[in-house]
Write a protein that holds these residues in place. Structure first.
Motif, short mmCIF file in Angstrom:
data_model
loop_
_atom_site.label_atom_id
_atom_site.label_comp_id
_atom_site.label_asym_id
_atom_site.label_seq_id
_atom_site.Cartn_x
_atom_site.Cartn_y
_atom_site.Cartn_z
N VAL A 30 0.91 -1.17 0.01
CA VAL A 30 0.02 -0.01 -0.10
C VAL A 30 1.13 1.22 0.07
O VAL A 30 1.85 1.35 0.98
CB VAL A 30 -1.06 -0.28 1.31
N PRO A 31 0.73 2.11 -0.93
CA PRO A 31 1.86 3.33 -1.18
C PRO A 31 1.41 4.39 0.18
O PRO A 31 0.11 4.31 0.56
CB PRO A 31 1.17 4.01 -2.26
N VAL A 32 2.44 4.67 0.65
CA VAL A 32 2.39 5.66 1.87
C VAL A 32 2.22 7.20 1.53
O VAL A 32 2.81 7.90 1.36
CB VAL A 32 3.61 5.46 2.86
N THR A 33 0.89 7.40 1.19
CA THR A 33 0.31 8.46 0.92
C THR A 33 -0.52 9.03 2.08
O THR A 33 -1.06 8.34 2.88
CB THR A 33 -0.77 8.75 -0.30
N PRO A 34 -0.71 10.42 2.27
CA PRO A 34 -1.86 10.85 3.45
C PRO A 34 -2.95 10.15 3.61
O PRO A 34 -3.44 9.79 4.77
CB PRO A 34 -1.78 12.34 3.36
N ARG A 35 -3.85 9.89 2.35
CA ARG A 35 -4.89 9.13 2.59
C ARG A 35 -4.81 7.95 3.08
O ARG A 35 -5.75 7.40 3.51
CB ARG A 35 -5.84 9.33 1.20
N ASN A 36 -4.19 7.12 2.22
CA ASN A 36 -3.84 5.65 2.59
C ASN A 36 -3.36 5.64 4.23
O ASN A 36 -3.75 4.68 5.05
CB ASN A 36 -2.77 4.93 1.73
N TYR A 37 -2.45 6.48 4.46
CA TYR A 37 -1.96 6.26 6.05
C TYR A 37 -3.28 6.74 6.95
O TYR A 37 -3.25 5.86 7.95
CB TYR A 37 -0.82 7.44 6.05
N ALA A 38 -4.07 7.60 6.50
CA ALA A 38 -5.02 7.79 7.63
C ALA A 38 -5.79 6.58 7.83
O ALA A 38 -6.54 6.10 8.56
CB ALA A 38 -6.14 9.00 6.95
N VAL A 39 -6.23 5.56 6.76
CA VAL A 39 -6.88 4.44 6.77
C VAL A 39 -6.30 3.51 7.81
O VAL A 39 -6.79 2.83 8.64
CB VAL A 39 -7.28 3.87 5.43
N TRP A 40 -5.05 3.25 7.55
CA TRP A 40 -4.39 2.24 7.90
C TRP A 40 -3.87 2.52 9.31
O TRP A 40 -3.68 1.88 10.51
CB TRP A 40 -3.08 1.79 7.13
N PHE A 41 -3.74 3.76 9.93
CA PHE A 41 -3.58 4.25 11.04
C PHE A 41 -4.62 4.10 11.88
O PHE A 41 -4.56 3.58 13.03
CB PHE A 41 -3.17 5.96 11.04
N GLU A 42 -5.95 4.19 11.47
CA GLU A 42 -6.92 4.17 12.05
C GLU A 42 -7.08 2.34 12.30
O GLU A 42 -7.82 1.97 13.43
CB GLU A 42 -8.33 4.53 11.52
N TYR A 43 -6.83 1.51 11.39
CA TYR A 43 -6.84 0.19 11.58
C TYR A 43 -5.87 -0.40 12.71
O TYR A 43 -6.35 -1.16 13.74
CB TYR A 43 -6.33 -0.35 10.21
N VAL A 44 -4.66 0.31 12.59
CA VAL A 44 -3.88 -0.34 13.71
C VAL A 44 -4.30 0.46 15.01
O VAL A 44 -4.17 -0.35 15.99
CB VAL A 44 -2.42 0.28 13.40
N ARG A 45 -4.73 1.56 15.22
CA ARG A 45 -5.23 2.00 16.27
C ARG A 45 -6.56 1.55 17.05
O ARG A 45 -6.56 1.33 18.05
CB ARG A 45 -5.47 3.51 15.97
N GLY A 46 -7.19 0.82 16.07
CA GLY A 46 -8.40 -0.19 16.40
C GLY A 46 -9.52 0.62 17.00
O GLY A 46 -10.36 -0.04 17.86
N CYS A 81 -11.96 13.06 7.61
CA CYS A 81 -10.58 13.83 8.01
C CYS A 81 -9.92 14.18 6.75
O CYS A 81 -9.18 13.42 6.09
CB CYS A 81 -9.83 12.95 9.01
N ASN A 82 -9.89 15.28 6.39
CA ASN A 82 -9.36 15.77 5.03
C ASN A 82 -7.74 16.21 5.49
O ASN A 82 -7.62 17.31 6.29
CB ASN A 82 -9.98 17.11 4.75
N VAL A 83 -6.90 15.21 5.08
CA VAL A 83 -5.60 15.22 5.75
C VAL A 83 -4.96 16.33 5.24
O VAL A 83 -4.30 17.36 6.30
CB VAL A 83 -4.93 13.71 5.29
#
Length: 352
Positions: A30-46, A81-83
């Protein structure tokens, strides 16, 4: 389903989440873009069970995270969340605070210097032996006082300007808050705003049969798009949004849940009252005479199917929504252009 309120992430926690998120994104290409990171950050945060469940399901199935899928996940779960906008406002606020703090430090230095000068004047007055000495001390005191006044005046003007900047930032943040909770096509609440509002109502422990949901779907909407094009389809969606506004009031909440699907939350409303509202919405759509704006040709009859459900004691919001969705499915299966009530707790006539 909805994202619960969480405490602020500390810098240490943020660093740890970053350490866990980036390798996971790399593992799944998954490319580390602000939009992708917002999704995966929330996934890890749980903190978003719905996001976590869907992403885990995709991972378990070995799904390839294409650019299209990544964008869909962002729009569904993180578009509130508009990054880029968040970072812009945060940086502007940081610069503003540092600017004001710098001005206060400058004035603080001037104040300490002025205080030191006053102490010196007091000491010299005690040691002075002539009126000429005292006159010279007074002259220097007047000069320092004028300098201090100019410094505080500049601070006042500076703070006034910064106060105006803060007001503009507050307005910008309010616009962003509204944008983050609104569907851009219809102006109604979006899915995230709705699910959060539903969760808040559920947490308040409403009495049985005092919180109702309507799940609404435009019948044969694909045919509308295929026959008339997506611009006309968008117009039909906006028209339904207008109908929902006309038939909701007070604390009611209408939202676009996704595509041609809408949902209405009716607090302090029982099953019978919710069915009445649903039937008014159904009839308003069925009776509308929509025409194309370009050639004035009629679009044909546009109808909706509606599922109705009311809350049960201690029920999870997801279950209430699921029951409304099942009732909608029942209305579709029974011929469309009608409403169906969940749980068979009350007989409500369907109107075609």
């Amino acid at each position: 389903m909805s994202r619960p309120e969480t405490s602020e992430v500390t810098p240490e926690q943020s660093a740890e989440l970053l350490r866990l998120t980036l390798p996971l994104m790399s593992k799944h290409n998954v490319p580390v873009t602000p939009r992708n990171y917002a999704v995966w950050f929330e996934y890890v945060r749980g903190d978003n069970p719905e996001l976590k469940a869907e992403l885990q399901s995709l991972i378990d199935a070995g799904t390839r995270f294409t650019a299209q899928l990544n964008e869909q996940l962002f729009e569904k779960y993180a578009s509130g969340c508009n990054v880029d906008q968040f970072l812009k406002i945060r940086n502007e606020m940081t610069d503003l605070i540092e600017d004001v703090a710098g001005s206060l430090r400058d004035v603080d230095d001037d104040t300490r210097r002025f205080g030191g000068h006053l102490d010196t004047v007091v000491e010299n007055v005690q040691r002075s032996s002539s009126l000429e000495d005292i006159r010279e001390l007074l002259r220097s005191l007047v000069e320092e006082t004028r300098s201090m006044r100019r410094s505080t005046q500049l601070l006042h003007e500076h703070l006034e300007a910064k106060s105006q900047e803060i007001t503009l930032l507050q307005e910008e943040l309010e616009l962003e808050r509204k944008r983050a909770s609104s569907d851009p096509l219809t102006g109604l609440a979006n899915r995230r705003a709705f699910t959060e509002a539903l969760a808040r109502h559920a947490e308040s422990g409403p009495a049985p049969d005092t919180l109702a949901l309507l799940m609404i779907n435009i019948d044969h909407f694909k045919n509308v798009n295929d026959t008339h094009g997506h611009l006309i389809g968008d117009r039909v969606i906006r028209f339904l949004a207008q109908v929902l506004r006309q038939h909701t009031k007070g604390s009611d909440m209408a939202a676009r849940y996704g595509g041609e699907e809408f949902v209405v939350m009716l607090p302090d409303t029982g099953l019978k009252g919710a069915a009445v509202v649903a039937e008014k919405i159904r009839a308003a759509m069925a009776d509308a005479k929509l025409v194309r704006s370009d050639n004035k040709q009629p679009l044909g009859r546009i109808t909706v199917s509606i599922g109705v459900a009311t809350c049960q004691p201690g029920e999870d919001p997801m279950e209430l929504l699921n029951r409304a969705d099942q009732a909608l499915y029942k209305a579709k299966q029974s011929g469309r252009n009608q409403l169906a009530v969940d749980m068979n707790t009350q007989s409500v006539p369907n109107t075609a």
